[in-house]
Design a protein around this motif. Structure first.
Motif, PDB file in Angstrom:
ATOM      1  N   LYS A 252      33.564  36.119  36.184  1.00  0.00           N
ATOM      2  CA  LYS A 252      32.998  37.119  35.256  1.00  0.00           C
ATOM      3  C   LYS A 252      32.826  38.479  35.954  1.00  0.00           C
ATOM      4  O   LYS A 252      32.876  39.514  35.306  1.00  0.00           O
ATOM      5  CB  LYS A 252      31.684  36.640  34.653  1.00  0.00           C
ATOM      6  CG  LYS A 252      30.534  36.432  35.614  1.00  0.00           C
ATOM      7  CD  LYS A 252      29.265  36.044  34.840  1.00  0.00           C
ATOM      8  CE  LYS A 252      28.067  35.892  35.765  1.00  0.00           C
ATOM      9  NZ  LYS A 252      27.998  34.569  36.383  1.00  0.00           N
TER      10      LYS A 252
ATOM     11  N   LEU B  36      42.246  40.567  31.950  1.00  0.00           N
ATOM     12  CA  LEU B  36      42.548  39.435  31.055  1.00  0.00           C
ATOM     13  C   LEU B  36      43.819  39.682  30.235  1.00  0.00           C
ATOM     14  O   LEU B  36      44.222  38.829  29.433  1.00  0.00           O
ATOM     15  CB  LEU B  36      41.353  39.163  30.136  1.00  0.00           C
ATOM     16  CG  LEU B  36      40.099  38.642  30.843  1.00  0.00           C
ATOM     17  CD1 LEU B  36      38.952  38.458  29.866  1.00  0.00           C
ATOM     18  CD2 LEU B  36      40.376  37.328  31.574  1.00  0.00           C
ATOM     19  N   GLN B  37      44.437  40.849  30.438  1.00  0.00           N
ATOM     20  CA  GLN B  37      45.725  41.113  29.771  1.00  0.00           C
ATOM     21  C   GLN B  37      46.902  40.743  30.678  1.00  0.00           C
ATOM     22  O   GLN B  37      48.051  40.811  30.262  1.00  0.00           O
ATOM     23  CB  GLN B  37      45.807  42.596  29.383  1.00  0.00           C
ATOM     24  CG  GLN B  37      44.830  42.958  28.269  1.00  0.00           C
ATOM     25  CD  GLN B  37      44.698  44.456  28.071  1.00  0.00           C
ATOM     26  OE1 GLN B  37      45.489  45.238  28.607  1.00  0.00           O
ATOM     27  NE2 GLN B  37      43.685  44.856  27.307  1.00  0.00           N
TER      28      GLN B  37
ATOM     29  N   ASN C  94      36.860  45.081  35.591  1.00  0.00           N
ATOM     30  CA  ASN C  94      38.007  45.586  34.829  1.00  0.00           C
ATOM     31  C   ASN C  94      38.411  44.570  33.756  1.00  0.00           C
ATOM     32  O   ASN C  94      39.159  43.628  34.040  1.00  0.00           O
ATOM     33  CB  ASN C  94      39.178  45.872  35.777  1.00  0.00           C
ATOM     34  CG  ASN C  94      40.336  46.527  35.044  1.00  0.00           C
ATOM     35  OD1 ASN C  94      40.293  46.734  33.831  1.00  0.00           O
ATOM     36  ND2 ASN C  94      41.398  46.852  35.780  1.00  0.00           N
ATOM     37  N   PRO C  95      37.926  44.754  32.523  1.00  0.00           N
ATOM     38  CA  PRO C  95      38.254  43.806  31.441  1.00  0.00           C
ATOM     39  C   PRO C  95      39.765  43.674  31.199  1.00  0.00           C
ATOM     40  O   PRO C  95      40.230  42.637  30.706  1.00  0.00           O
ATOM     41  CB  PRO C  95      37.558  44.416  30.216  1.00  0.00           C
ATOM     42  CG  PRO C  95      36.465  45.272  30.783  1.00  0.00           C
ATOM     43  CD  PRO C  95      37.014  45.801  32.066  1.00  0.00           C
TER      44      PRO C  95
ATOM     45  N   VAL D  35      36.031  40.344  35.556  1.00  0.00           N
ATOM     46  CA  VAL D  35      36.180  40.834  34.179  1.00  0.00           C
ATOM     47  C   VAL D  35      35.266  42.038  33.931  1.00  0.00           C
ATOM     48  O   VAL D  35      35.657  43.001  33.278  1.00  0.00           O
ATOM     49  CB  VAL D  35      35.894  39.699  33.165  1.00  0.00           C
ATOM     50  CG1 VAL D  35      36.011  40.200  31.732  1.00  0.00           C
ATOM     51  CG2 VAL D  35      36.849  38.531  33.403  1.00  0.00           C
ATOM     52  N   GLN D  36      34.032  41.973  34.490  1.00  0.00           N
ATOM     53  CA  GLN D  36      33.111  43.109  34.343  1.00  0.00           C
ATOM     54  C   GLN D  36      33.663  44.359  35.022  1.00  0.00           C
ATOM     55  O   GLN D  36      33.523  45.465  34.516  1.00  0.00           O
ATOM     56  CB  GLN D  36      31.742  42.760  34.945  1.00  0.00           C
ATOM     57  CG  GLN D  36      30.899  41.850  34.078  1.00  0.00           C
ATOM     58  CD  GLN D  36      29.704  41.277  34.842  1.00  0.00           C
ATOM     59  OE1 GLN D  36      29.491  41.567  36.017  1.00  0.00           O
ATOM     60  NE2 GLN D  36      28.933  40.432  34.171  1.00  0.00           N
TER      61      GLN D  36
END
Length: 469
Positions: free
Chosen positions: A443, A453-454, A449-450, A446-447
């Motif tokens: 997490k 998830l791409q 650099n969201p 993801v925090q």
């Protein structure tokens, strides 16, 4: 220095005249009581040598007076003639072994000669031979001896005995509260004070001490009940309001804590610590304006306490008022430039204000001051990453891994930085290390650099680890 009323002054002047005549060889007889007054007069004027001279003269006329011998010993003690003082006291004991001053002075001599064991033995024996107030006085003396020699549990024991003898002795009740806390003997204190309260239910000090002992055991609800009894008996008991406020804070009853602490401000002079505690309560209730108001009140009483400026800054930060927070942090940093928390929060404020270069400077100071602190490194790397200083971010992430013993969060951060540096193979390697060490830590990636998830490779690797778990 003692001021004598006119009639006493006339009396002492007359005695001094008789005394001087006597010493010059043509005076008349002086009574023992008159000699005592002359000795006391010189002693109170701090003319010790003259007082000692008067005592010597008096003993020529009254060689068997234990009272005069004790006075002489006291003066010898004041002039550090310890062995002579001891000899004089032993002589006095032959004539009157029941004078309490004999034992108190002898104790002082033994302590001055570093003969603690003999002082203790003397007092223990004497305590058996006295009753009432004199016994209590000797027990206090023994407690002081134990205190001087850092035998703190024995201090508690002495006070316990005093309160068994005289349950409402105020001095002992005040002192045992401190020594209970110092020695941690809360259970014994609870038993003692419950017994006192059973016999003296309206003794507010006993209720206060009971409450403090419950508080020492973290039994806050019981402590609050006992403090309320103390307050019911004495509604101006400011220390009970102070402590009950602390107990309410411990159980997160901030509204009740504020009421109690405001009562302290009504009853005693304003104190920084009380305003700060009220500010803390409002802070926890997310009433940041009131928290600031009370922190400021505290800082007016102590303008050099940097922590108060930091706390005011935190209230602004929580409201998203970055510039106001930064202004308070400047005041805190003027006092303590290298405080980790101040530099860390200043860095975060400047980052929010998009003053990245300055933010990096403060966050670098934070990690230099506390190199093993994870949050400092996280903030610095996040700042460098968001500012797209990727080579520097890579270098700092490697340093963070080294200083924090390989914390998994920094594998994730290094992975993000390596993707940004267009090194996907290395990036996936460190993502795998992060997932192996702490799957939940993903997490943090993801925090940071969201958009991670791409990336198909990232999503596949995370999914694989989820399946394996």
């Amino acid at each position: 220095m003692k001021a004598y009323p006119q009639e006493d002054k006339d009396g002492i002047d007359e005695l001094l005249k008789l005394y001087n005549n006597l010493r010059n060889g043509h005076g008349s007889f002086i009574e023992e009581e008159a000699f005592e007054k002359i000795i006391d007069y010189y002693d109170e004027k701090e003319e010790i040598s003259k007082a000692l001279e008067a005592a010597e003269t008096a003993l020529e006329y009254f060689p068997y007076s234990s009272l005069l011998l004790i006075k002489k010993a006291d003066l010898l003690l004041a002039t550090r003639k310890y062995h002579q003082a001891l000899e004089t006291l032993e002589k006095a004991e032959l004539f009157d072994a029941k004078d309490i001053n004999l034992f108190i002075l002898k104790t002082d001599v033994y302590l001055a000669l570093d003969r603690q064991e003999e002082a203790v033995e003397l007092l223990q024996t004497a305590i058996q031979n006295f009753e009432g107030e004199e016994k209590i006085e000797l027990l206090f003396e023994l407690a002081d001896v134990y205190d001087d020699y850092e035998e703190f549990d024995k201090v508690f024991d002495c006070l316990n005995v005093i309160l068994e003898e005289e349950p409402t002795n105020e001095e002992a009740l005040y002192k045992i509260c401190f020594w209970t806390d110092f020695t941690g003997r809360n259970e014994e204190s609870i038993r003692l004070h419950l017994k006192i309260i059973d016999e003296h239910p309206f003794n507010e000090l006993a209720w206060f001490n009971l409450a403090a002992a419950y508080q020492g055991l973290k039994l806050y609800e019981k402590a609050i009940d006992a403090y309320q009894y103390a307050i019911a008996i004495d509604e101006k008991f400011d220390y009970a309001y102070r402590n009950v406020g602390d107990a309410y804070i411990r159980i997160r009853k901030y509204k009740e804590a504020i009421e109690a602490l405001e009562k302290v401000l009504e009853l005693s002079k304003p104190e920084e610590v009380i305003y700060e505690a009220i500010g803390h309560c409002y802070d926890r209730m997310h009433n940041y304006a009131q928290a600031r108001f009370h922190y400021r009140k505290a800082s007016h009483l102590n303008a050099e306490d940097s922590k108060l400026y930091y706390k005011i800054a935190c209230t602004y930060f929580n409201e998203g008022q970055w510039a106001s927070a930064a202004k308070q942090l400047e005041a805190a940093l003027k006092i303590h430039r290298n405080q980790h928390e101040y530099n860390l929060l200043m860095g975060e404020c400047l980052l929010q204000m998009e003053e990245t270069r300055e933010a990096v400077q403060f966050l670098s100071t934070a990690v230099r001051v506390r190199p093993r602190n994870i949050s400092g490194w996280e903030a610095l790397i996040r700042c460098l990453y968001l500012a797209e200083y990727y080579p520097e971010a890579r270098q700092q992430t490697l340093s963070a891994l080294k200083h924090t013993g390989g914390k998994p969060v920094f594998f994730y951060y290094l992975s993000a930085v390596l993707f940004a540096l267009n090194k996907p193979k290395e990036a996936l390697l460190f993502l795998e290390k992060g997932l192996t060490a702490s799957p939940k830590g993903v997490k943090k990636l993801v925090q940071l650099n969201p958009a991670m998830l791409q990336k198909a490779q990232v999503v596949d690797m995370i999914a694989r680890y989820k399946r394996n778990r």
